[in-house]
Design a protein around this motif. Structure first.
Motif, PDB file in Angstrom:
ATOM      1  N   ARG A 100       0.811  -1.229   0.000  1.00  0.00           N
ATOM      2  CA  ARG A 100       0.000   0.000   0.000  1.00  0.00           C
ATOM      3  C   ARG A 100       0.841   1.274   0.000  1.00  0.00           C
ATOM      4  NH1 ARG A 100      -3.222  -3.663   2.673  1.00  0.00           N
ATOM      5  NH2 ARG A 100      -5.368  -3.715   1.920  1.00  0.00           N
ATOM      6  N   THR A 101       2.066   1.214   0.503  1.00  0.00           N
ATOM      7  CA  THR A 101       2.841   2.461   0.631  1.00  0.00           C
ATOM      8  C   THR A 101       3.874   2.638  -0.491  1.00  0.00           C
ATOM      9  OG1 THR A 101       4.412   1.387   2.120  1.00  0.00           O
ATOM     10  CG2 THR A 101       2.574   2.598   3.129  1.00  0.00           C
ATOM     11  N   ARG A 102       4.089   1.590  -1.294  1.00  0.00           N
ATOM     12  CA  ARG A 102       5.006   1.767  -2.437  1.00  0.00           C
ATOM     13  C   ARG A 102       4.429   2.813  -3.391  1.00  0.00           C
ATOM     14  NH1 ARG A 102       4.598   1.525  -7.332  1.00  0.00           N
ATOM     15  NH2 ARG A 102       2.471   0.804  -7.025  1.00  0.00           N
ATOM     16  N   ARG A 103       5.317   3.680  -3.867  1.00  0.00           N
ATOM     17  CA  ARG A 103       4.888   4.662  -4.866  1.00  0.00           C
ATOM     18  C   ARG A 103       5.870   4.648  -6.021  1.00  0.00           C
ATOM     19  NH1 ARG A 103       0.998   4.620  -2.490  1.00  0.00           N
ATOM     20  NH2 ARG A 103       0.555   3.549  -4.433  1.00  0.00           N
ATOM     21  N   THR A 104       5.393   5.006  -7.189  1.00  0.00           N
ATOM     22  CA  THR A 104       6.287   5.209  -8.322  1.00  0.00           C
ATOM     23  C   THR A 104       7.120   6.453  -8.046  1.00  0.00           C
ATOM     24  OG1 THR A 104       4.839   4.156  -9.920  1.00  0.00           O
ATOM     25  CG2 THR A 104       6.351   5.821 -10.777  1.00  0.00           C
ATOM     26  N   ILE A 105       8.426   6.303  -8.116  1.00  0.00           N
ATOM     27  CA  ILE A 105       9.338   7.429  -7.869  1.00  0.00           C
ATOM     28  C   ILE A 105       9.994   7.807  -9.201  1.00  0.00           C
ATOM     29  CG2 ILE A 105      11.471   8.125  -6.670  1.00  0.00           C
ATOM     30  CD1 ILE A 105       9.006   7.847  -4.811  1.00  0.00           C
ATOM     31  N   ARG A 106       9.903   9.087  -9.535  1.00  0.00           N
ATOM     32  CA  ARG A 106      10.490   9.549 -10.801  1.00  0.00           C
ATOM     33  C   ARG A 106      11.603  10.565 -10.601  1.00  0.00           C
ATOM     34  NH1 ARG A 106       4.915   9.199 -11.287  1.00  0.00           N
ATOM     35  NH2 ARG A 106       4.101   7.831 -12.916  1.00  0.00           N
ATOM     36  N   ARG A 107      11.947  10.847  -9.351  1.00  0.00           N
ATOM     37  CA  ARG A 107      13.091  11.741  -9.058  1.00  0.00           C
ATOM     38  C   ARG A 107      13.922  11.112  -7.967  1.00  0.00           C
ATOM     39  NH1 ARG A 107      10.812  16.547  -6.891  1.00  0.00           N
ATOM     40  NH2 ARG A 107      12.942  17.225  -6.523  1.00  0.00           N
ATOM     41  N   TRP A 108      15.244  11.115  -8.186  1.00  0.00           N
ATOM     42  CA  TRP A 108      16.139  10.449  -7.247  1.00  0.00           C
ATOM     43  C   TRP A 108      17.276  11.380  -6.839  1.00  0.00           C
ATOM     44  CZ3 TRP A 108      14.410   8.578 -11.926  1.00  0.00           C
ATOM     45  CH2 TRP A 108      13.546   7.493 -11.885  1.00  0.00           C
ATOM     46  N   THR A 109      17.891  11.054  -5.703  1.00  0.00           N
ATOM     47  CA  THR A 109      19.078  11.800  -5.281  1.00  0.00           C
ATOM     48  C   THR A 109      20.285  11.237  -6.045  1.00  0.00           C
ATOM     49  OG1 THR A 109      19.689  10.251  -3.543  1.00  0.00           O
ATOM     50  CG2 THR A 109      18.103  11.967  -2.943  1.00  0.00           C
ATOM     51  N   ASP A 110      21.451  11.848  -5.814  1.00  0.00           N
ATOM     52  CA  ASP A 110      22.675  11.361  -6.477  1.00  0.00           C
ATOM     53  C   ASP A 110      23.308  10.197  -5.719  1.00  0.00           C
ATOM     54  OD1 ASP A 110      22.394  13.288  -8.350  1.00  0.00           O
ATOM     55  OD2 ASP A 110      23.683  14.738  -7.311  1.00  0.00           O
ATOM     56  N   GLN A 111      22.724   9.829  -4.608  1.00  0.00           N
ATOM     57  CA  GLN A 111      23.337   8.759  -3.790  1.00  0.00           C
ATOM     58  C   GLN A 111      23.409   7.459  -4.593  1.00  0.00           C
ATOM     59  OE1 GLN A 111      21.274   8.047  -0.071  1.00  0.00           O
ATOM     60  NE2 GLN A 111      22.412   6.173   0.326  1.00  0.00           N
ATOM     61  N   PRO A 112      24.617   6.896  -4.722  1.00  0.00           N
ATOM     62  CA  PRO A 112      24.703   5.638  -5.481  1.00  0.00           C
ATOM     63  C   PRO A 112      23.998   4.498  -4.740  1.00  0.00           C
ATOM     64  CG  PRO A 112      26.903   6.530  -4.955  1.00  0.00           C
ATOM     65  CD  PRO A 112      25.906   7.324  -4.180  1.00  0.00           C
ATOM     66  N   GLY A 126      16.687   4.210  -7.494  1.00  0.00           N
ATOM     67  CA  GLY A 126      17.616   5.136  -6.852  1.00  0.00           C
ATOM     68  C   GLY A 126      17.020   5.497  -5.506  1.00  0.00           C
ATOM     69  N   TYR A 127      17.700   6.377  -4.786  1.00  0.00           N
ATOM     70  CA  TYR A 127      17.117   6.831  -3.519  1.00  0.00           C
ATOM     71  C   TYR A 127      16.207   8.014  -3.818  1.00  0.00           C
ATOM     72  CZ  TYR A 127      20.032   3.526  -1.164  1.00  0.00           C
ATOM     73  OH  TYR A 127      20.575   2.344  -0.745  1.00  0.00           O
ATOM     74  N   PRO A 128      14.984   7.982  -3.282  1.00  0.00           N
ATOM     75  CA  PRO A 128      13.968   8.963  -3.701  1.00  0.00           C
ATOM     76  C   PRO A 128      14.336  10.396  -3.342  1.00  0.00           C
ATOM     77  CG  PRO A 128      13.002   7.254  -2.284  1.00  0.00           C
ATOM     78  CD  PRO A 128      14.467   7.015  -2.297  1.00  0.00           C
ATOM     79  N   ALA A 129      14.055  11.304  -4.266  1.00  0.00           N
ATOM     80  CA  ALA A 129      14.165  12.743  -3.996  1.00  0.00           C
ATOM     81  C   ALA A 129      12.769  13.353  -4.019  1.00  0.00           C
ATOM     82  CB  ALA A 129      15.052  13.402  -5.034  1.00  0.00           C
ATOM     83  N   GLU A 130      11.762  12.512  -3.906  1.00  0.00           N
ATOM     84  CA  GLU A 130      10.375  12.998  -3.832  1.00  0.00           C
ATOM     85  C   GLU A 130       9.571  11.990  -3.031  1.00  0.00           C
ATOM     86  OE1 GLU A 130       8.449  13.080  -7.633  1.00  0.00           O
ATOM     87  OE2 GLU A 130       8.766  10.953  -8.025  1.00  0.00           O
ATOM     88  N   ALA A 131       8.466  12.463  -2.488  1.00  0.00           N
ATOM     89  CA  ALA A 131       7.579  11.565  -1.726  1.00  0.00           C
ATOM     90  C   ALA A 131       6.160  11.817  -2.218  1.00  0.00           C
ATOM     91  CB  ALA A 131       7.711  11.846  -0.234  1.00  0.00           C
TER      92      ALA A 131
END
Ligand SMILES: Cc1cc2nc3c(=O)[nH]c(=O)nc-3n(C[C@H](O)[C@H](O)[C@H](O)COP(=O)(O)O)c2cc1C
Length: 465
Positions: free
Chosen positions: A35-47, A168-173
């Protein structure tokens, strides 16, 4: 050595089984993760570490596959230069840290859905596992250039890409996009043809709530559906700006902006104006708001507008009457007249049924796909659509309490960019026509003035009488 390097994966010997949750205070249970998974389309630069990527892949391999054949290949691209070179072919490939392409060999599986289903299960395992590790995943169907993708991945002739997943690691929620009402979608024991969405492109077959439901889905489908034809956009923006400045509109109400494309243009043309809009649903309203350069007040539309009588200077309605059933058009215009100040203006743009557009639409109905998804419409096309006769619109405006102050038409013949666009998306067999049709339109430009009354787009400035 990890399972991905050769050892068969064991369900009891994985980072999942060992814990190692990243970004969550406690391990997520399955129901919460779903239920809490979301499509993420922006990520941080963290490898993303190699261990984490291998964990995702191992979870993919634990997915069910048809006959447990596991006829899939996973091409993992993490190298920044390769991701960069893929960016034109696969949107976001350069932005995510990890791209995983699931491929299959067509020699084993031509004509079968089994591999698609198996790959989908693998993608879903990766997305859920990524979420549980604090990563953000994006399952993306869009591929702009398959050939470049194939070359970059070095795929042999028989191997096809089935799915793209980016991590990637999310840059949006992002908030959770609404799910449709199960009672519209679930059929117990057998299929009941009932309140699902119509597939017809004819607005008379649709209710307002169904249009809202459909538009919500299309809006979520992404920017592909929200790009206008340039010439059309410029013509509409030009007329709106001119007409609204002429009536010195300080408080403007846009009727059903849907993608928000033209409300955004209005905001640019009238930087001082207070913006309002009516829309059919919260989600679409959120989409509109997100593209505007400044706040706008949203008024839900259910056949009435929750604004007092005589409270706005000007209203706009761009290609929206065409998507409503006839009684819906009359209701919207009556409501617009009610909320306008005496002497206030409604600036209307509609597609003229007495233009080349209708011929194209009929040809499309005869030769192309007939579902609502393929309705020939202005761009963006979002739902049922039918062009309207000039007389019909003039009568409707008069009956709703308006006087026609100004009329203007454009595009008696398709502008070159529209000609190319329409023919390309029309039907494979006729795509070659895009070049001669575009050229004809350019050459015949001097004649367009004489043909103006049959222009594709009609603009009207209407005064509240
Ligand atoms: C098979 C598939 C293909 C998708 N392709 C795209 C895509 O090309 N572009 C995009 O922005 N989103 C794409 N999505 C993501 C959906 O838009 C997203 O899952 C949906 O809006 C629901 O949001 P949620 O995943 O956050 O719950 C795709 C999803 C699936 C399952």
């Amino acid at each position: 050595m990890t399972a991905i390097e050769g050892r068969p994966p064991s369900p009891t010997d994985t980072p999942a089984a060992r814990g190692g949750m990243n970004g969550h205070a406690a391990p997520l249970d399955v129901a919460t993760a779903i239920r809490t998974r979301r499509t993420i389309r922006r990520w941080t630069d963290q490898p993303v570490s190699e261990e984490t990527v291998k964990e995702l892949l191992e979870c993919a391999l634990w997915a069910p596959s048809a006959c447990n054949m596991q006829l899939w290949d996973f091409v993992v691209v993490t190298d920044p230069a390769t991701r960069q070179s893929l960016a034109g072919a696969v949107p976001f490939a350069d932005k995510a840290q990890v791209c995983i392409f699931i491929c299959y060999n067509t020699r084993f599986s031509e004509g079968s859905y089994a591999n698609i289903q198996s790959a989908s299960a693998a993608v879903m395992n990766m997305l859920l596992r990524a979420h549980s590790l604090g990563l953000g995943g994006f399952w993306q169907a869009t591929i702009h250039d398959r050939q470049t993708l194939r070359q970059t991945l070095g795929l042999p002739k028989d191997v096809e890409v089935l799915s793209t997943t980016l991590f990637g690691y999310p840059a949006e929620a992002p908030g959770a996009p609404a799910r449709r009402d199960p009672s519209h979608l679930v059929h117990w024991q057998k299929y009941h043809p009932k309140p699902t969405l119509p597939s017809s492109p004819d607005p008379r077959d649709w209710r307002l709530d169904q249009i809202a439901d459909y538009q919500q889905a299309r809006i979520r489908a992404g920017p592909k559906y929200n790009k206008p034809i340039k010439s059309e956009y410029e013509a509409v923006r030009g007329y709106l700006g001119h007409a609204l400045r002429r009536v010195a509109a300080r408080r403007v109400l846009d009727l059903l902006p849907c993608t928000g494309l033209y409300l955004e243009a209005i905001a640019g043309e009238l930087p001082e104006a207070e913006l309002h809009f009516v829309e059919l649903g919260q989600q679409v309203a959120g989409f509109v708001r997100a593209r505007l350069p400044r706040p706008a007040a949203y008024h839900p539309y259910r056949g009435t507008i929750d604004l007092p009588d005589g409270s706005v200077d000007a209203a706009t309605c761009v290609f929206r009457l065409e998507g409503l059933p006839p009684e819906g058009r009359a209701t919207l215009l009556r409501e617009a007249a009610r909320v306008l100040k005496p002497g206030g203006a409604l600036v209307l743009a509609h597609i003229n049924r007495g233009s080349y557009f209708e011929a194209m639409r009929l040809a499309r109905l005869a030769l192309g796909r007939r579902d609502v998804q393929y309705a020939l419409a202005t761009d963006p096309s979002l739902g049922p659509f039918t062009p309207l006769w000039a007389d019909e619109v003039d009568r409707l405006a008069t009956a709703s309490g308006f006087v026609v102050e100004h009329r203007h038409s454009v595009f008696p013949l398709p502008p070159a960019d529209e000609a190319r666009h329409r023919v390309r998306s029309f039907h494979n067999a006729v795509t070659v026509l895009q070049y001669p049709v575009g050229a004809l339109s350019r050459i015949s430009r001097p004649l367009h003035g004489a043909l103006v009354p049959a222009g594709k787009i009609r603009f009207l400035t209407l005064r509240k009488s």
